[in-house]
Enzyme design. Structure first.
Site, PDB file in Angstrom:
ATOM      1  N   GLY A  81       4.071  -2.202  -4.552  1.00 47.98           N
ATOM      2  CA  GLY A  81       4.951  -1.945  -5.692  1.00 47.98           C
ATOM      3  C   GLY A  81       5.941  -3.086  -5.888  1.00 47.98           C
ATOM      4  O   GLY A  81       5.830  -4.133  -5.265  1.00 47.98           O
ATOM      5  N   GLY A  96      12.974  -1.118  -0.645  1.00 45.98           N
ATOM      6  CA  GLY A  96      12.707  -0.268   0.524  1.00 45.98           C
ATOM      7  C   GLY A  96      12.916  -1.009   1.843  1.00 45.98           C
ATOM      8  O   GLY A  96      12.707  -0.443   2.912  1.00 45.98           O
ATOM      9  N   GLU A 102       5.944  -7.528   3.659  1.00 43.81           N
ATOM     10  CA  GLU A 102       5.243  -7.533   2.360  1.00 43.81           C
ATOM     11  C   GLU A 102       4.880  -8.958   1.950  1.00 43.81           C
ATOM     12  O   GLU A 102       3.769  -9.226   1.481  1.00 43.81           O
ATOM     13  CB  GLU A 102       6.131  -6.879   1.295  1.00 43.81           C
ATOM     14  CG  GLU A 102       6.315  -5.390   1.535  1.00 43.81           C
ATOM     15  CD  GLU A 102       7.320  -4.725   0.604  1.00 43.81           C
ATOM     16  OE1 GLU A 102       7.273  -3.497   0.496  1.00 43.81           O
ATOM     17  OE2 GLU A 102       8.152  -5.417   0.004  1.00 43.81           O
TER      18      GLU A 102
HETATM   19  C1  5RP Z   1       9.768  -2.018  -0.628  1.00 44.84           C
HETATM   20  C2  5RP Z   1       9.413  -2.549  -1.950  1.00 44.84           C
HETATM   21  C3  5RP Z   1       8.885  -1.602  -2.959  1.00 44.84           C
HETATM   22  O1  5RP Z   1       7.660  -2.068  -3.411  1.00 44.84           O
HETATM   23  C4  5RP Z   1       9.847  -1.490  -4.108  1.00 44.84           C
HETATM   24  O2  5RP Z   1      11.115  -1.128  -3.599  1.00 44.84           O
HETATM   25  C5  5RP Z   1       9.372  -0.475  -5.149  1.00 44.84           C
HETATM   26  O3  5RP Z   1       9.500   0.805  -4.644  1.00 44.84           O
HETATM   27  P1  5RP Z   1       9.020   2.101  -5.431  1.00 44.84           P
HETATM   28  O4  5RP Z   1       7.526   2.032  -5.495  1.00 44.84           O
HETATM   29  O5  5RP Z   1       9.522   3.242  -4.570  1.00 44.84           O
HETATM   30  O6  5RP Z   1       9.647   2.083  -6.792  1.00 44.84           O
HETATM   31  O7  5RP Z   1       9.529  -3.717  -2.243  1.00 44.84           O
HETATM   32  O8  5RP Z   1      10.335  -3.005   0.198  1.00 44.84           O
END
Ligand code: 5RP
Length: 219
Positions: A81, A96, A102
């Protein structure tokens, strides 16, 4: 549709791009929907490489094996995401807190597909505070350097990354030159990873919309 329903639309559409073998899996609520969808075709998943302890747990709870990236060799697809994407598919990630793993997995896989609700697509990156993972003892040093770049860093207190580090969320940035800013922040001593994915953007963005999944190539 709610944003969460749009996330499900995007997550399910991404499944079409997975054939079989090893898959890279990101982190977050959109990816959680992807993992749930992936479990329905888990007989085709040899193993996953995971960007966080949270995703690892969810994958294993579904009976999908998770292996160390060092054991994975070459693999085709990474699905993750984002907090924001521009039309070049340059991203802000790390809401997150999983940005370091990532970025490593995105760099390793041949193709990086970003999945998101349509609210994540923006003209200019920077309204979402930019996460920066820092070695704890360097937090203040890094914060002072970021102020010089025009940002307002805020320590994400009571949060430790899976790598044992801390996060600064940088507010008030209008990111006109994402690749340049990514390099500048990377160059600050004590920075582990900046959550700007500009030098290596996504290869495809799948947005969940009320009209279904919309697939965007980089402009
Ligand atoms: C986690 C991320 C996620 O991809 C980003 O925060 C998007 O989160 P969500 O799918 O809950 O909207 O980079 O480190």
């Amino acid at each position: 549709m709610t944003a969460d329903e749009q996330k499900i639309v995007a997550a399910e559409a991404a499944l079409e791009y997975f054939d079989e073998g090893i898959i890279g899996v990101g982190t977050g609520s959109t990816v959680n929907h992807f993992i749930d969808a992936l479990s329905k075709i888990k007989h085709r998943v040899e193993a996953a490489v995971s960007s966080s302890e949270a995703s690892t747990k969810r994958l294993r709870d579904h009976g999908i094996p998770v292996i160390d990236l060092n054991a994975a060799g070459d693999f085709e697809l990474y699905v993750d995401g984002a907090d924001e994407s521009n039309h070049h598919l340059q991203l802000i990630k790390g809401g997150g807190g999983a940005l370091t793993r990532e970025k490593i997995i995105a760099e390793t896989s041949h193709k990086f597909i970003c999945i998101a609700d349509e609210g994540k697509l923006v003209k200019m990156l920077g309204e979402f505070p930019l996460p920066v993972e820092v070695v704890p003892m360097a937090r203040s040093l890094v914060a002072r350097q970021i102020v010089k770049l025009g940002g307002t860093p805020v320590w994400r207190e009571d949060f430790i990354t899976d790598n044992g580090n801390q996060i600064l969320d940088v507010h008030n940035l209008e990111i006109m030159e994402p690749i340049k800013l990514e390099q500048q922040i990377n160059n600050i001593t004590g920075v582990v990873t900046v959550g700007l994915f500009a030098r290596h953007p996504a290869d495809l963005l799948i947005l969940g919309t009320d009209q279904g999944a919309v697939q965007l190539d980089p402009e």
